[in-house]
Design an enzyme around this catalytic site. Structure first.
Site, mmCIF file in Angstrom:
data_model
loop_
_atom_site.group_PDB
_atom_site.id
_atom_site.type_symbol
_atom_site.label_atom_id
_atom_site.label_comp_id
_atom_site.label_asym_id
_atom_site.label_seq_id
_atom_site.Cartn_x
_atom_site.Cartn_y
_atom_site.Cartn_z
ATOM 1 N N ASP A 21 3.184 4.923 -42.923
ATOM 2 C CA ASP A 21 1.763 4.785 -42.618
ATOM 3 C C ASP A 21 1.099 6.102 -42.246
ATOM 4 O O ASP A 21 -0.086 6.301 -42.509
ATOM 5 C CB ASP A 21 1.527 3.735 -41.534
ATOM 6 N N ASP A 25 5.879 6.318 -30.023
ATOM 7 C CA ASP A 25 6.538 5.080 -30.420
ATOM 8 C C ASP A 25 7.849 4.813 -29.689
ATOM 9 O O ASP A 25 8.220 3.657 -29.515
ATOM 10 C CB ASP A 25 6.810 5.095 -31.926
#
Length: 741
Positions: free
Chosen positions: A74, A453
């Site tokens: 992404d 993340d």
């Protein structure tokens, strides 16, 4: 992303106008080569190994070349798989600062008739502030690229990014390509991607806020297009097809209703001539609570519901078992054999279902799965074992090996060769969005890192994923602060987002952690940057909500057992400790362009220099190691400023006109000042630079093949190894460079 990644939805109205081609050929993107610098020196760049850590949104095996596959992410570019080497090669590292929005890959296409050809549709955000998309095309599997700039926006990091593929080589003509967009309808190219125009005859009408074309798939000589803005009912079809590349029609009898609102992916079984489509009630990867799997027998037009398990039941503990369906992949060698994935199944954990009889019966591969994550221990997430996965929308079956299945998650790619034993198939693919870096002056590890993340990691080696995995006690999914006491490097503190607490301290250099005994109430909703003074006796914690709201900072002198508000500290600012004097802290008020200092270990702050740049620009205040009061201020678009009197006064450094981030490392032999590293602009190009003479002159140390898009978060040199530098990227993990000796 993560800096650009944090921004989400925006309304964008647009039209599918003709695209002007701007081809740039011969761009090379090697993994690790010697990068020639301006002065004739050279650097070698490599990833610090973590292993994945980002959302792999698509995997595509080449149908006519054994062992060849491509992956898209992404925000972290595209990769090519080498089965013999067992690793991924990055293909888009050549994209530079001005092209950061192209590091998100919306779609990949290959040409079955020409094995060297591969195409990428690039564009991370479809919002008004983001740049337009582009299509890269290659004749040599991504070793070199030609580029066509689009005049529409793509959204590789928007909702629906796990759908697709939205790019397709026409099965009747290799010169013709199709590209589905989110808000500008269907585009077509008749010159292998060099120029693009709106496809005539496509009946679906795009909207400013919908998903548009979510996938394109070849069905024999026909092309089918999934449409994300319809629900399958009359007049709002969600599946269209063309047999001749000109006339499009809604596919008759297609599924309708809530579970079939958004088609996600499709795959065609050439043996049985059946098209399988997964559906969900939201584009994903989040927000799905219902879904289904249907197949169409293309010869007869007959549809069948072959959903493995209907969402909406209850788990053993009584939780609602809600989810959608995501990936679908057929076995090219065995008729009626395919796999589908659930998505957003948090209560009972996502799985991959496999059938060998066209969907009459299914087996959950999760039930017998045995995982080996020894190569990437962080995937245990502080638990005893990893879970099967989440955000499973990328799913592929090797066309040359029926038992070789891979699927993507929000952190890795898992693969199996026997349908039972699974391990990360992620070597070479690094997608972390890194926001914190510390290179200790002593100890086992040369690097500590924090990402958006996977929280904080302790890197015993740069060439292997950290053995301890992500920092635990507590686990935090996104780091907001990481700091080491300059005169006591064994003491480290961190802050971040987490369910069980936000802050922790370490007395062994970041190997093990203990949570703060208490924390300010605002820490749960707005954890921000944190600092510790030179001897580790005082902590300063600033608080900023993800929406930008700023709150008062707090101070602790007992490892986070008690906290007191520091009202004189500028709200939302980043605290910076003086590396030599434990009594000194600094803060830069970006609202007023004022440097503030504390001489009482952070109890109170008073203004010093004023009249400095202010506003929405990016600012980085850094203290030179081993010196008291030696401060450097990087200002996006406004250059570099320095103070040698603790912020009482600043002077502008004349050697660069833009500085985005700056850090220090070991001094060169014979030099009496640390090496300075920065991402900035000394001339016309934004690049990575080193100075060995206190910023009087700079040497570029990256090259055009190693740029990694947006790199303005943090850079730091190694205090023990001259020339080694660590660079945080927004989607390509941690890059580290070393001079070629």
């Amino acid at each position: 992303m993560r800096t650009p990644r944090l921004s989400r939805r925006a309304v964008l109205a647009g039209s599918a106008a003709t695209v002007a081609a701007a081809a740039v050929s011969g761009v090379v993107s090697p993994v690790a080569v010697a990068a020639p610098a301006a002065d004739g020196s050279a650097y070698r760049w490599r990833n610090v190994v973590v292993g994945g850590t980002g959302f792999v949104t698509g995997v595509l095996f080449h149908p006519s070349v054994r062992g060849l596959a491509y992956a898209r992410t992404d925000i972290g570019g595209a990769y090519r798989w080498d089965d013999r080497a067992g690793r991924w090669t990055p293909l888009t590292d050549h994209l530079g600062w001005d092209d950061w929005n192209l590091l998100g890959v919306e779609a990949i296409a290959v040409d079955p008739a020409h094995p060297g050809r591969v195409y990428l549709a690039l564009g991370t955000y479809a919002q008004s502030w983001a740049g337009n998309g582009a299509v890269l095309r290659s004749e040599d599997r991504g070793a070199t690229w030609s580029r066509a700039d689009l005049d529409v926006k793509l959204g590789a990091n928007e909702d629906g990014r796990g759908a697709g593929e939205r790019l397709l080589v026409d099965p009747r003509d290799s010169d013709t390509l199709w590209l589905g967009t989110r808000h500008d309808g269907l585009l077509k190219s008749t010159d292998r991607g060099a120029t693009w125009a709106a496809a005539s005859g496509f009946p679906a009408k795009p909207s400013a806020s919908g998903q548009g074309v979510v996938f394109l798939v070849a069905v024999g000589r026909a092309v089918y297009a999934g449409w994300g803005d319809g629900d399958g009912t009359s007049g709002t079809a969600n599946l269209y097809r063309t047999a001749d590349g000109t006339a499009w029609e809604a596919v008759p009898g297609q599924p309708s209703g809530t579970a079939a609102k958004v088609p996600i992916r499709a795959a065609y079984d050439t043996h049985t001539r059946e098209l399988y489509v997964t559906y969900a009630n939201a584009p994903g990867p989040n927000g799905q609570s219902d879904g289904s799997v249907h197949k169409l027998r293309t010869a007869t037009g007959k549809w069948a519901d072959v959903t493995p398990v209907k969402p909406g039941g209850t788990t053993d503990d009584g939780s609602a078992d809600t989810f959608g369906y995501g990936g679908v992949a057929v076995d090219a060698r065995r008729p009626g054999t395919l796999a589908v994935s659930t998505n957003n199944r948090w209560a009972d954990v996502d799985t991959v279902y496999r059938t060998t009889n066209g969907g009459r019966t299914w087996t959950s591969l999760k039930d017998a799965a045995v995982f080996d994550v020894s190569e990437t221990p962080y995937l245990k997430w502080g638990d005893d074992k990893p879970k099967f996965g989440w955000w499973i929308q990328a799913l592929a079956v090797d066309p040359y090996d029926s038992k070789h299945i891979v699927y993507g998650t929000g952190a890795t790619l898992y693969g199996t060769r026997d349908l039972k034993r699974w391990a990360p198939q992620i070597r070479g693919l690094e997608e972390a969005s890194v926001v914190q870096l510390v290179s200790p002056p002593a100890g086992e590890a040369h690097l500590l890192s924090g990402s958006r993340d996977i929280g904080v990691m302790y890197h015993e080696r740069l060439t292997a994923s950290p053995a301890r995995g992500m920092a635990t006690n507590p686990v935090s999914g996104s780091a907001t602060g990481l700091a080491q006491a300059a005169a006591k490097p064994s003491y480290v503190v961190r802050a971040g987002w987490g369910d069980n607490g936000n802050g922790a301290y370490s007395n062994d250099g970041g190997q093990t952690w203990a949570p703060f005994e208490a924390q300010p109430d605002i820490a749960k909703d707005a954890p921000g940057p944190i600092a510790t003074n030179a001897d580790g006796s005082a902590l300063l914690w600033s608080f900023v909500h993800w929406d930008g709201t700023k709150y008062a900072a707090h101070r602790s002198t007992d490892n986070g057992t008690t906290w007191s508000e520091v009202s004189s500290f500028p709200k939302g600012a980043t605290p910076v400790a003086d590396p030599a004097d434990p009594a000194l802290f600094y803060a830069y008020d970006t609202d007023t362009g004022t440097l503030l200092a504390s001489t009482d270990s952070g109890r109170s702050f008073t203004a010093r220099a004023g009249g400095l740049p202010s506003g929405d620009a990016q600012f980085k205040l850094v203290a030179a190691p081993g010196r008291s009061g030696d401060l450097w201020l990087s200002v996006k678009w406004n250059g570099l400023y320095r103070s040698t009197d603790g912020g009482v006064s600043f002077s502008k450094v004349a050697s660069c006109w833009a500085s985005y981030t700056l850090g220090f490392g070991r001094a060169a032999d014979g030099a009496d000042y640390p090496a300075i590293y920065q991402v900035g602009s000394t001339d016309t190009i934004t690049a990575v630079y080193r100075s060995d003479d206190e910023a009087k002159t700079w040497t570029r140390i990256n090259d055009d093949a190693h740029q990694w898009g947006w790199t303005g978060e943090v850079i730091v040199g190694d205090p023990r190894v001259y020339g080694r530098v660590y660079l945080a990227t927004n989607g390509r993990g941690i890059q580290y460079g070393e001079p070629v000796r």
